[in-house]
Structures are given as C-alpha cells and as structure tokens.
Design a protein around this motif. Structure first.
Motif, PDB file in Angstrom:
ATOM      1  N   GLN A 113       0.714  -0.646   0.225  1.00  9.35           N
ATOM      2  CA  GLN A 113       0.063  -0.267   0.216  1.00  9.35           C
ATOM      3  C   GLN A 113       0.404   1.276  -0.026  1.00  9.35           C
ATOM      4  OE1 GLN A 113      -3.170   0.288   2.802  1.00  9.35           O
ATOM      5  NE2 GLN A 113      -3.625   2.054   2.382  1.00  9.35           N
ATOM      6  N   ILE A 114       0.665   2.616  -1.004  1.00  6.04           N
ATOM      7  CA  ILE A 114       1.729   3.586  -0.372  1.00  6.04           C
ATOM      8  C   ILE A 114       0.558   4.420   0.212  1.00  6.04           C
ATOM      9  CG2 ILE A 114       1.609   5.875  -2.530  1.00  6.04           C
ATOM     10  CD1 ILE A 114       1.311   3.919  -4.758  1.00  6.04           C
ATOM     11  N   GLN A 115       1.467   4.995   0.841  1.00  7.23           N
ATOM     12  CA  GLN A 115       1.217   6.147   2.010  1.00  7.23           C
ATOM     13  C   GLN A 115       1.822   7.455   1.987  1.00  7.23           C
ATOM     14  OE1 GLN A 115       1.850   4.969   6.198  1.00  7.23           O
ATOM     15  NE2 GLN A 115       1.196   7.217   6.800  1.00  7.23           N
ATOM     16  N   ALA A 116       0.680   8.482   2.005  1.00  7.36           N
ATOM     17  CA  ALA A 116       1.577   9.987   1.427  1.00  7.36           C
ATOM     18  C   ALA A 116       1.981  10.503   2.062  1.00  7.36           C
ATOM     19  CB  ALA A 116      -0.271  10.494   0.892  1.00  7.36           C
ATOM     20  N   VAL A 117       3.441  11.195   2.367  1.00 11.66           N
ATOM     21  CA  VAL A 117       4.309  11.965   3.728  1.00 11.66           C
ATOM     22  C   VAL A 117       4.151  13.414   3.180  1.00 11.66           C
ATOM     23  CG1 VAL A 117       6.826  11.695   4.193  1.00 11.66           C
ATOM     24  CG2 VAL A 117       5.079   9.389   3.513  1.00 11.66           C
ATOM     25  N   PRO A 144       5.427   0.515   8.450  1.00 15.99           N
ATOM     26  CA  PRO A 144       6.130  -0.266   8.185  1.00 15.99           C
ATOM     27  C   PRO A 144       5.050  -0.796   7.121  1.00 15.99           C
ATOM     28  CG  PRO A 144       6.760   0.572  10.136  1.00 15.99           C
ATOM     29  CD  PRO A 144       5.710   0.907  10.322  1.00 15.99           C
ATOM     30  N   GLY A 145       6.158  -0.993   6.062  1.00 17.27           N
ATOM     31  CA  GLY A 145       6.110  -2.489   5.324  1.00 17.27           C
ATOM     32  C   GLY A 145       5.353  -1.200   4.200  1.00 17.27           C
ATOM     33  N   ARG A 146       5.053  -0.135   3.970  1.00 15.58           N
ATOM     34  CA  ARG A 146       4.525   0.279   2.843  1.00 15.58           C
ATOM     35  C   ARG A 146       5.285   1.724   2.105  1.00 15.58           C
ATOM     36  NH1 ARG A 146      -1.230   3.610   6.024  1.00 15.58           N
ATOM     37  NH2 ARG A 146      -1.886   1.455   7.021  1.00 15.58           N
ATOM     38  N   ILE A 147       4.999   1.921   0.795  1.00 15.08           N
ATOM     39  CA  ILE A 147       5.455   2.356  -0.340  1.00 15.08           C
ATOM     40  C   ILE A 147       5.269   3.972   0.076  1.00 15.08           C
ATOM     41  CG2 ILE A 147       5.824   3.183  -2.512  1.00 15.08           C
ATOM     42  CD1 ILE A 147       4.894   0.166  -2.930  1.00 15.08           C
ATOM     43  N   ALA A 148       6.284   5.252   0.455  1.00 20.18           N
ATOM     44  CA  ALA A 148       6.496   6.153   0.592  1.00 20.18           C
ATOM     45  C   ALA A 148       6.000   7.132  -0.530  1.00 20.18           C
ATOM     46  CB  ALA A 148       7.646   6.606   1.833  1.00 20.18           C
ATOM     47  N   LEU A 149       5.100   8.113  -0.461  1.00 16.12           N
ATOM     48  CA  LEU A 149       4.798   8.197  -1.344  1.00 16.12           C
ATOM     49  C   LEU A 149       5.452  10.390  -1.165  1.00 16.12           C
ATOM     50  CD1 LEU A 149       3.711   9.447  -4.499  1.00 16.12           C
ATOM     51  CD2 LEU A 149       1.412  10.357  -3.200  1.00 16.12           C
ATOM     52  N   LEU A 150       6.253  10.817  -2.021  1.00 16.96           N
ATOM     53  CA  LEU A 150       6.660  12.005  -1.809  1.00 16.96           C
ATOM     54  C   LEU A 150       6.519  12.615  -3.123  1.00 16.96           C
ATOM     55  CD1 LEU A 150       9.679  10.394  -0.072  1.00 16.96           C
ATOM     56  CD2 LEU A 150       8.099  10.792   1.227  1.00 16.96           C
ATOM     57  N   GLY A 168      10.600   2.705   7.765  1.00 16.85           N
ATOM     58  CA  GLY A 168      10.689   0.859   7.384  1.00 16.85           C
ATOM     59  C   GLY A 168       9.309   0.926   6.183  1.00 16.85           C
ATOM     60  N   ALA A 169       9.418   2.200   4.956  1.00 15.00           N
ATOM     61  CA  ALA A 169       9.261   2.057   3.845  1.00 15.00           C
ATOM     62  C   ALA A 169       9.592   1.118   2.935  1.00 15.00           C
ATOM     63  CB  ALA A 169       9.176   3.290   3.144  1.00 15.00           C
ATOM     64  N   VAL A 170       9.234  -0.180   2.416  1.00 17.53           N
ATOM     65  CA  VAL A 170      10.070  -0.653   1.593  1.00 17.53           C
ATOM     66  C   VAL A 170      10.377  -0.522   0.043  1.00 17.53           C
ATOM     67  CG1 VAL A 170       8.483  -3.168   2.900  1.00 17.53           C
ATOM     68  CG2 VAL A 170       7.281  -2.068   0.451  1.00 17.53           C
ATOM     69  N   GLY A 171       9.740   0.631  -0.296  1.00 21.27           N
ATOM     70  CA  GLY A 171       9.796   1.303  -1.605  1.00 21.27           C
ATOM     71  C   GLY A 171       9.443   3.220  -1.662  1.00 21.27           C
ATOM     72  N   VAL A 172       9.485   3.657  -2.358  1.00 16.22           N
ATOM     73  CA  VAL A 172       9.771   5.193  -2.367  1.00 16.22           C
ATOM     74  C   VAL A 172       9.253   5.688  -3.577  1.00 16.22           C
ATOM     75  CG1 VAL A 172      10.805   7.228  -1.916  1.00 16.22           C
ATOM     76  CG2 VAL A 172      11.799   5.595  -0.658  1.00 16.22           C
ATOM     77  N   ILE A 173       8.165   6.577  -3.917  1.00 17.09           N
ATOM     78  CA  ILE A 173       7.889   7.438  -5.069  1.00 17.09           C
ATOM     79  C   ILE A 173       8.676   8.679  -4.710  1.00 17.09           C
ATOM     80  CG2 ILE A 173       5.957   7.664  -6.802  1.00 17.09           C
ATOM     81  CD1 ILE A 173       4.984   4.759  -6.077  1.00 17.09           C
ATOM     82  N   ILE A 174       8.463   9.232  -5.931  1.00 17.49           N
ATOM     83  CA  ILE A 174       9.256  10.920  -5.249  1.00 17.49           C
ATOM     84  C   ILE A 174       8.401  11.497  -6.469  1.00 17.49           C
ATOM     85  CG2 ILE A 174      10.254  12.800  -4.953  1.00 17.49           C
ATOM     86  CD1 ILE A 174      12.585  10.595  -3.829  1.00 17.49           C
TER      87      ILE A 174
END
Length: 213
Positions: A113-117, A144-150, A168-174
């Motif tokens: 799941q993606i989580q906005a930051v 933790p375990g989510r993909i961080a949306l930056l 704890g992010a497993v991936g990052v989208i910027i």
C-alpha cells in the motif's frame, strides 16, 4: 568497467598569450554544439563509460592532437550505474509506464500500500515550497511495510528516501513538485546513498492521482 581518461602535454612550450586573447566564445560554442550532437547520437547520454562518453573522448583527443599536443589515454576503473530494464508501476492490476528509476537506486520489486507523506497539493507558487519527507517528524505516523509517496521540494532526494527507509518503507515514489517546469516525470540521483529499497520518480499528475487514491 574500464574507461579511458585523456592525459597529455604540450609538444612545444610556447607563449600563446592571455586567456582573453586566445579563447574565442564562438569556438567554445562550436565545441559545446559538438558535445550535444554526440549526446543526440547516443541516446542523449555522454555519461562515463557509455558510447557517448567514448565518442566524446575521441573528439577531445582529435582536437588536442590537431592543436599540437601529444595525447594518450589511461585506463581508469570505476563503478557505473545502469538500468537493465525500464522501471514501472502496476496499479490496480494495470501496468503504468510514467516512471523513472533514480540513478543509483537499488533494484527491487515490491507490492504494498502507498502512504502519502506531508504532501503539498496544490503546490506553492515558488519552487521548493514542499517539505515532504525532509523532517523525521514527517514519518511519525508512517506504517512500516508501505511504499512512501513523497514530493520533490526543499531537501535532497537521497535524504527523503533515507528517512523513508529508516521509517520502514519498502519502496519510495517521489513525484515532481507541480509548478510550471516541474510537472514532468521526475528523474534524479541518489549518489552516495546507502539505501536498500527501490526509488522511482514520476510526474506531478501521477503523484496527485496516487495521493487521491
């Protein structure tokens, strides 16, 4: 990999005058145009170790030789980052291609799941008005375990991504910040990083859609 580094020395020790007298701006632009042409002919890339780099070395060597220099090359070893396949997102079962891998991003395939930051949508009037992912407090409620949306903004990409991984992010989208000239698919570098999770860039419009979801 091994590449060639140009070294050399002047054949004759002659007085060529001051730089103001010997450097012609039109000639400088001719060389810059040639470097651009070499990039155009090599997938818009003259990075070290690429065919565009090798062509550039050959061009400089020829110019220096014509100018009376004795020129030789020397092998140099270095690490080179290269994508072996195009990065992509799969969202709701559909494959989307509006993505770019950040230079020096680790490889990886994650489903989460993606989580906005701390996003700033719509963006401020000025560039770098978004502080997304620039403070440790931005990740205080990150799961933790989510993909961080930056969002692109005030701090370096590698700092954003490192904070996300530490949380704890497993991936990052910027995604790009959103002002005029900052809306296309985002590309960048994570040079000097110690990350172990993949980092992708995307456009402002895709970032906005992901945030809404």
């Amino acid at each position: 990999i091994e590449i060639n580094e140009i070294t050399g020395k002047d054949v004759e020790n002659t007085d060529t005058g001051t730089s103001e007298e010997t450097i012609n701006i039109e000639d400088v632009h001719l060389h810059l145009d040639m470097f651009q042409q070499l990039a155009d002919e090599n997938s818009n890339n003259r990075a070290v170790g690429t065919p565009g780099s090798i062509a550039s070395i050959s061009y400089v060597k020829d110019i220096l030789t014509e100018a009376g220099y004795t020129v030789w090359t020397q092998d140099v070893s270095l690490e080179l980052y290269q994508e072996n396949e195009d990065p992509f997102f799969i969202i709701d079962g559909s494959q989307e291609f509006d993505a770019s891998g950040f230079y020096y991003s680790p490889s990886g395939e994650v489903t989460a799941q993606i989580q906005a930051v701390d996003l700033k949508i719509p963006p401020g009037n000025q560039a770098n008005s978004s502080n997304s992912g620039c403070d440790d407090a931005d990740f205080s409620d990150f799961v933790p375990g989510r993909i961080a949306l930056l969002q692109r903004g005030t701090c370096q990409f590698v700092d954003k991504a490192q904070r996300a991984e530490d949380a704890g992010a497993v991936g990052v989208i910027i995604f790009n910040e959103g002002q005029q000239g900052r809306q296309d698919v985002l590309t960048g570098t994570l040079a000097g990083n110690t990350l172990s999770i993949p980092v992708l860039g995307t456009s402002y419009s895709w970032g906005q859609q992901l945030a809404e979801r």
